[in-house]
Design a protein around this motif. Structure first.
Motif, PDB file in Angstrom:
ATOM      1  N   LYS A   1       9.602  -2.208 -11.943  1.00 22.65           N
ATOM      2  CA  LYS A   1      10.391  -1.011 -10.717  1.00 22.65           C
ATOM      3  C   LYS A   1       9.470  -0.188 -10.403  1.00 22.65           C
ATOM      4  CE  LYS A   1      12.081  -5.923 -10.017  1.00 22.65           C
ATOM      5  NZ  LYS A   1      11.890  -6.219  -9.745  1.00 22.65           N
ATOM      6  N   LEU A   2       9.057  -0.010  -8.771  1.00 16.33           N
ATOM      7  CA  LEU A   2       9.313   1.523  -8.401  1.00 16.33           C
ATOM      8  C   LEU A   2      10.170   1.445  -7.228  1.00 16.33           C
ATOM      9  CD1 LEU A   2       6.737   4.047  -7.737  1.00 16.33           C
ATOM     10  CD2 LEU A   2       5.766   2.086  -6.023  1.00 16.33           C
ATOM     11  N   TYR A   3      10.511   2.510  -6.784  1.00 15.05           N
ATOM     12  CA  TYR A   3      11.589   2.903  -6.113  1.00 15.05           C
ATOM     13  C   TYR A   3      10.918   4.583  -5.776  1.00 15.05           C
ATOM     14  CZ  TYR A   3      15.863   4.845  -3.886  1.00 15.05           C
ATOM     15  OH  TYR A   3      16.580   4.936  -2.586  1.00 15.05           O
ATOM     16  N   ILE A   4      10.972   3.825  -4.136  1.00 16.64           N
ATOM     17  CA  ILE A   4       9.932   5.205  -3.506  1.00 16.64           C
ATOM     18  C   ILE A   4      11.764   5.564  -2.271  1.00 16.64           C
ATOM     19  CG2 ILE A   4       8.432   6.021  -2.133  1.00 16.64           C
ATOM     20  CD1 ILE A   4       6.581   4.504  -3.279  1.00 16.64           C
ATOM     21  N   GLU A   5      11.769   6.730  -2.147  1.00 17.06           N
ATOM     22  CA  GLU A   5      12.330   7.535  -0.498  1.00 17.06           C
ATOM     23  C   GLU A   5      11.413   8.271   0.170  1.00 17.06           C
ATOM     24  OE1 GLU A   5      15.617   9.319  -1.794  1.00 17.06           O
ATOM     25  OE2 GLU A   5      17.634   7.590  -2.487  1.00 17.06           O
ATOM     26  N   SER A   6      11.232   7.582   1.361  1.00 21.90           N
ATOM     27  CA  SER A   6       9.951   8.422   2.107  1.00 21.90           C
ATOM     28  C   SER A   6      11.271   8.927   3.021  1.00 21.90           C
ATOM     29  CB  SER A   6       9.288   7.592   2.619  1.00 21.90           C
ATOM     30  OG  SER A   6       8.766   6.272   1.696  1.00 21.90           O
ATOM     31  N   TYR A   7      10.068  10.554   3.257  1.00 21.05           N
ATOM     32  CA  TYR A   7      11.291  11.567   3.399  1.00 21.05           C
ATOM     33  C   TYR A   7      10.105  12.242   5.147  1.00 21.05           C
ATOM     34  CZ  TYR A   7      14.904  11.773   0.683  1.00 21.05           C
ATOM     35  OH  TYR A   7      15.610  11.783  -0.826  1.00 21.05           O
ATOM     36  N   GLY A   8      10.847  12.028   6.497  1.00 26.40           N
ATOM     37  CA  GLY A   8      10.231  12.764   7.744  1.00 26.40           C
ATOM     38  C   GLY A   8       9.306  12.210   8.989  1.00 26.40           C
ATOM     39  N   CYS A   9       7.946  12.379   7.706  1.00 26.99           N
ATOM     40  CA  CYS A   9       7.322  11.196   8.847  1.00 26.99           C
ATOM     41  C   CYS A   9       6.103  10.367   9.224  1.00 26.99           C
ATOM     42  CB  CYS A   9       6.028  12.905   9.197  1.00 26.99           C
ATOM     43  SG  CYS A   9       5.013  12.014   8.036  1.00 26.99           S
ATOM     44  N   GLN A  10       6.003   9.581   9.790  1.00 25.72           N
ATOM     45  CA  GLN A  10       5.201   8.107  10.082  1.00 25.72           C
ATOM     46  C   GLN A  10       4.483   8.093   8.492  1.00 25.72           C
ATOM     47  OE1 GLN A  10       4.361   6.881  13.879  1.00 25.72           O
ATOM     48  NE2 GLN A  10       6.336   6.183  13.771  1.00 25.72           N
ATOM     49  N   MET A  11       3.424   9.184   8.425  1.00 19.36           N
ATOM     50  CA  MET A  11       2.222   9.889   7.422  1.00 19.36           C
ATOM     51  C   MET A  11       2.721   9.257   6.557  1.00 19.36           C
ATOM     52  SD  MET A  11      -0.723   9.517   9.492  1.00 19.36           S
ATOM     53  CE  MET A  11      -1.712  10.286   7.863  1.00 19.36           C
ATOM     54  N   ASN A  12       4.378   9.871   5.811  1.00 22.38           N
ATOM     55  CA  ASN A  12       4.659   9.309   5.039  1.00 22.38           C
ATOM     56  C   ASN A  12       4.706   7.866   4.686  1.00 22.38           C
ATOM     57  OD1 ASN A  12       4.474  12.538   4.024  1.00 22.38           O
ATOM     58  ND2 ASN A  12       6.838  12.790   3.821  1.00 22.38           N
ATOM     59  N   TYR A  13       5.444   7.466   5.352  1.00 24.29           N
ATOM     60  CA  TYR A  13       5.736   6.233   5.758  1.00 24.29           C
ATOM     61  C   TYR A  13       4.825   5.128   5.406  1.00 24.29           C
ATOM     62  CZ  TYR A  13      10.542   7.723   7.898  1.00 24.29           C
ATOM     63  OH  TYR A  13      11.176   8.133   8.161  1.00 24.29           O
ATOM     64  N   SER A  14       3.318   5.840   5.667  1.00 27.45           N
ATOM     65  CA  SER A  14       1.863   5.099   5.752  1.00 27.45           C
ATOM     66  C   SER A  14       1.572   5.094   3.883  1.00 27.45           C
ATOM     67  CB  SER A  14       1.205   5.289   6.447  1.00 27.45           C
ATOM     68  OG  SER A  14      -0.496   5.101   6.161  1.00 27.45           O
ATOM     69  N   ASP A  15       1.732   7.157   3.718  1.00 27.70           N
ATOM     70  CA  ASP A  15       1.586   7.119   2.295  1.00 27.70           C
ATOM     71  C   ASP A  15       2.191   6.024   1.350  1.00 27.70           C
ATOM     72  OD1 ASP A  15      -0.742   8.648   2.938  1.00 27.70           O
ATOM     73  OD2 ASP A  15       0.787  10.246   2.255  1.00 27.70           O
ATOM     74  N   SER A  16       3.318   6.090   1.063  1.00 31.39           N
ATOM     75  CA  SER A  16       4.178   5.055   0.411  1.00 31.39           C
ATOM     76  C   SER A  16       3.851   3.493   0.230  1.00 31.39           C
ATOM     77  CB  SER A  16       5.683   4.952   0.974  1.00 31.39           C
ATOM     78  OG  SER A  16       5.986   6.603   0.746  1.00 31.39           O
ATOM     79  N   GLU A  17       3.472   3.638   1.277  1.00 32.67           N
ATOM     80  CA  GLU A  17       2.528   1.857   1.441  1.00 32.67           C
ATOM     81  C   GLU A  17       0.936   2.158   0.804  1.00 32.67           C
ATOM     82  OE1 GLU A  17       4.464   0.155   5.568  1.00 32.67           O
ATOM     83  OE2 GLU A  17       2.313   0.854   5.278  1.00 32.67           O
ATOM     84  N   ILE A  18       0.151   2.457   0.802  1.00 33.36           N
ATOM     85  CA  ILE A  18      -0.814   3.318   0.211  1.00 33.36           C
ATOM     86  C   ILE A  18      -0.517   3.186  -1.357  1.00 33.36           C
ATOM     87  CG2 ILE A  18      -2.646   4.555  -0.693  1.00 33.36           C
ATOM     88  CD1 ILE A  18      -2.771   4.980   2.042  1.00 33.36           C
ATOM     89  N   VAL A  19       0.977   4.138  -1.999  1.00 31.71           N
ATOM     90  CA  VAL A  19       1.002   4.126  -3.399  1.00 31.71           C
ATOM     91  C   VAL A  19       1.575   2.568  -4.135  1.00 31.71           C
ATOM     92  CG1 VAL A  19       3.102   5.076  -4.812  1.00 31.71           C
ATOM     93  CG2 VAL A  19       1.346   6.446  -3.577  1.00 31.71           C
ATOM     94  N   SER A  20       2.266   1.822  -2.633  1.00 30.97           N
ATOM     95  CA  SER A  20       2.543   0.581  -3.771  1.00 30.97           C
ATOM     96  C   SER A  20       1.825   0.191  -3.690  1.00 30.97           C
ATOM     97  CB  SER A  20       3.213   0.385  -2.989  1.00 30.97           C
ATOM     98  OG  SER A  20       4.925   0.771  -2.335  1.00 30.97           O
ATOM     99  N   SER A  21       0.448   0.416  -3.119  1.00 33.05           N
ATOM    100  CA  SER A  21      -0.661  -0.917  -2.929  1.00 33.05           C
ATOM    101  C   SER A  21      -1.436  -0.771  -4.335  1.00 33.05           C
ATOM    102  CB  SER A  21      -1.108  -0.764  -2.406  1.00 33.05           C
ATOM    103  OG  SER A  21      -3.033  -1.725  -1.973  1.00 33.05           O
ATOM    104  N   ILE A  22      -1.470   0.555  -4.751  1.00 32.35           N
ATOM    105  CA  ILE A  22      -2.238   1.508  -5.704  1.00 32.35           C
ATOM    106  C   ILE A  22      -1.089   1.104  -7.439  1.00 32.35           C
ATOM    107  CG2 ILE A  22      -2.661   3.298  -7.705  1.00 32.35           C
ATOM    108  CD1 ILE A  22      -3.313   4.723  -4.416  1.00 32.35           C
ATOM    109  N   LEU A  23       0.227   0.976  -7.257  1.00 26.42           N
ATOM    110  CA  LEU A  23       0.746   0.252  -8.438  1.00 26.42           C
ATOM    111  C   LEU A  23       0.959  -1.354  -8.594  1.00 26.42           C
ATOM    112  CD1 LEU A  23       4.201   3.630  -8.862  1.00 26.42           C
ATOM    113  CD2 LEU A  23       1.195   2.960  -9.826  1.00 26.42           C
ATOM    114  N   ALA A  24       1.109  -1.785  -7.564  1.00 27.88           N
ATOM    115  CA  ALA A  24       1.310  -3.382  -7.741  1.00 27.88           C
ATOM    116  C   ALA A  24       0.071  -3.481  -8.692  1.00 27.88           C
ATOM    117  CB  ALA A  24       0.594  -3.663  -6.433  1.00 27.88           C
ATOM    118  N   LYS A  25      -1.371  -2.650  -8.756  1.00 31.88           N
ATOM    119  CA  LYS A  25      -2.017  -3.214  -9.315  1.00 31.88           C
ATOM    120  C   LYS A  25      -2.216  -3.149 -11.315  1.00 31.88           C
ATOM    121  CE  LYS A  25      -6.028  -3.187  -5.279  1.00 31.88           C
ATOM    122  NZ  LYS A  25      -6.944  -2.296  -4.974  1.00 31.88           N
ATOM    123  N   GLU A  26      -1.403  -1.922 -11.002  1.00 33.20           N
ATOM    124  CA  GLU A  26      -1.118  -1.478 -12.173  1.00 33.20           C
ATOM    125  C   GLU A  26       0.910  -1.941 -13.286  1.00 33.20           C
ATOM    126  OE1 GLU A  26      -2.928   0.046 -13.743  1.00 33.20           O
ATOM    127  OE2 GLU A  26      -4.337   0.689 -12.244  1.00 33.20           O
ATOM    128  N   GLY A  27       0.824  -3.095 -12.550  1.00 29.83           N
ATOM    129  CA  GLY A  27       2.244  -4.071 -13.042  1.00 29.83           C
ATOM    130  C   GLY A  27       3.487  -3.380 -12.252  1.00 29.83           C
TER     131      GLY A  27
END
Length: 476
Positions: free
Chosen positions: A36-62
């Motif tokens: 299970k991955l838990y992310i808190e995103s602070y600040g700007c829309q770019m950070n929220y967008s980056d958290s979506e990228i991180v979640s996608s990368i790690l989804a492929k890793e289980g």
């Protein structure tokens, strides 16, 4: 509104911009993956967008995502350094999470994003608050870095890239309403504004392949999304060329390509820079009805001397010229919002008044307003003395906020009696008998639910308003 004891304020209901400080937590995603991955995103829309990228990368890793910190195996805080208060908030949150970690020694804790490069040694070694520190251009390395931590090591990668855009990664949409989505079109920033840490934390500008952006927009339409926001620190400087040189696409060209994906797809963008926004972009907005008539155009100060100290590379007259072009080409109804900094180094009372007078000239629909917060490592921190007393900064900020409330109410009153096309985002915050959405100018509109639902376009006759919201009745 936030207290003046913070260093940010904005008109209520204003949509978040890349400079606005918020916190978002990953939603639950249960597909049976092992961790299970838990992310808190602070600040700007770019950070929220980056958290979506991180979640996608790690989804492929289980990994599945979770909103429950207590069941997470890996916890990331995707951080913001644009204000001192944001860093203080993250540090306090890390101390809370470390208290949890004492009862769960296998929990992996990491910091992502803008605080990573600047504070890596303090976070890892001095304060020992995290197991991992990862910069915004190193997210592809997350699986390897997690493996290092699982093996008992601390892990760090804060290298900035001149090429990375994550163009091939399909983001997992987090905290989505199913109606609106972000599309990152570029990364980094080449503007060296003296108060800003972004060029040091996110690196140089890189524009993403135009075809991948259009493909992402097409995919979102196929999934039922009705609105996209094209994101960049400075979207107007977007510039992509194909490897063989046969294609060259600037921001106006990209806007047109995305608008042509579907006439029912609303297109927004953020953020524009006054030195770069062109008449070509404005005429492209005018040409396509589905490109929203709204521009976030941060001014920071209304005084030319202060703008020069900020290294904004334009003066008051240039900014006024750009506003006049917006009004000439797109009309008085085009929404304009801004960012403003009160109490920058050496700012005088007369120069502060220049900011207030510029606000009167532009008549901003809303603004994001700060008092100056010196950031270590910036040009301003190295060259200037932060010499405006805190109480003066707060007083000037309050005057800017009061002015903006007057202007926001005035602009909203001008919308009363007019019909607005509203994209429904969900229930009103106050009652499920009402729906809310945004009009072309990015203003919140509330109206009776009737038979309408999320994702519908509704014509609404506005009959009243507050400082931050329009109210009306649907027109069948």
């Amino acid at each position: 509104m936030n207290s003046l004891l913070t260093d940010i304020d904005f008109i209520p209901e204003a949509p978040a911009q890349p400079e606005a400080c918020e916190t978002k937590v990953t939603p639950d995603q249960n597909t049976g993956r092992l961790r299970k991955l838990y992310i808190e995103s602070y600040g700007c829309q770019m950070n929220y967008s980056d958290s979506e990228i991180v979640s996608s990368i790690l989804a492929k890793e289980g990994f599945d995502t979770t909103s429950d910190l207590n069941i997470a195996d890996v916890v990331f805080l995707n951080t913001c350094s644009i204000r001192e208060k944001a860093e203080q908030t993250v540090r306090a949150r890390l101390r809370q999470i470390n208290a949890l970690k004492k009862s769960r020694p296998g929990l992996v804790v990491g910091v992502l994003g803008c605080m990573a490069e600047r504070l890596k040694s303090k976070l890892l070694e001095e304060e020992k608050l995290v197991d991992m520190v990862v910069g915004p251009d190193a997210y592809r390395e997350l699986p390897n870095l997690i493996n290092e931590v699982d093996g008992g090591q601390r892990a760090v990668n804060v290298l900035l890239s001149r090429e990375e855009t994550y163009a091939d990664i399909n983001p997992i949409r987090l905290n989505t309403n199913g109606v609106s989505a972000f599309i990152s079109i570029m990364r980094g920033c080449d503007n060296m504004c003296s108060f800003c840490v972004v060029p040091f934390t996110r690196g140089r500008e890189r524009s993403r392949d135009a075809h991948s952006i259009v493909a992402e927009a097409q995919s979102l339409v196929a999934e039922g999304y009705k609105e996209v926001t094209l994101l960049g620190q400075n979207v107007d400087s977007y510039k992509w060329a194909s490897a063989d040189g046969t294609e060259q696409v600037n921001f106006a060209g990209l806007l047109e390509r995305v608008a042509l994906v579907s006439p029912d797809l609303r297109v927004r963008f953020s953020t524009s820079h006054p030195k770069d926004i062109t008449d070509e972009v404005l005429y492209t907005i005018k040409k396509y009805p589905n490109i929203c008539k709204y521009i976030h155009l941060p001014v920071q100060s209304g005084n030319s001397r202060v703008l020069e100290l900020m290294n904004r590379t334009y003066d008051r007259e240039w900014y006024i010229n750009r506003v006049k072009a917006i009004r000439r080409i797109l009309g008085q109804e085009c929404g304009i919002s801004s960012d403003m900094i009160a109490g920058f180094c050496t700012e005088t009372e007369e120069e502060h008044q220049d900011t207030l007078s510029l606000m009167d000239f532009v008549q901003y629909d809303y603004s994001y307003m700060f008092f100056y917060s010196e950031r270590p490592g910036t040009l301003a921190a190295r060259k200037f003395v932060d010499d405006i007393p805190l109480e003066v900064k707060k007083r000037r900020l309050q005057e800017i906020i009061d002015k903006q409330r007057e202007l926001s109410l005035l602009r909203n009153q001008q919308d009363v009696g007019k019909i607005h096309r509203v994209l429904v985002e969900g229930f009103s915050k106050k009652s499920e008998a009402d729906l809310q959405g945004r009009n072309d100018q990015n203003k919140v509109v509330v109206f009776p639910k009737g038979n309408y639902q999320k994702g519908d376009y509704v014509e609404v006759l506005v009959d009243s308003c507050s400082v931050g919201t329009l109210f009306g009745q649907p027109i069948k």
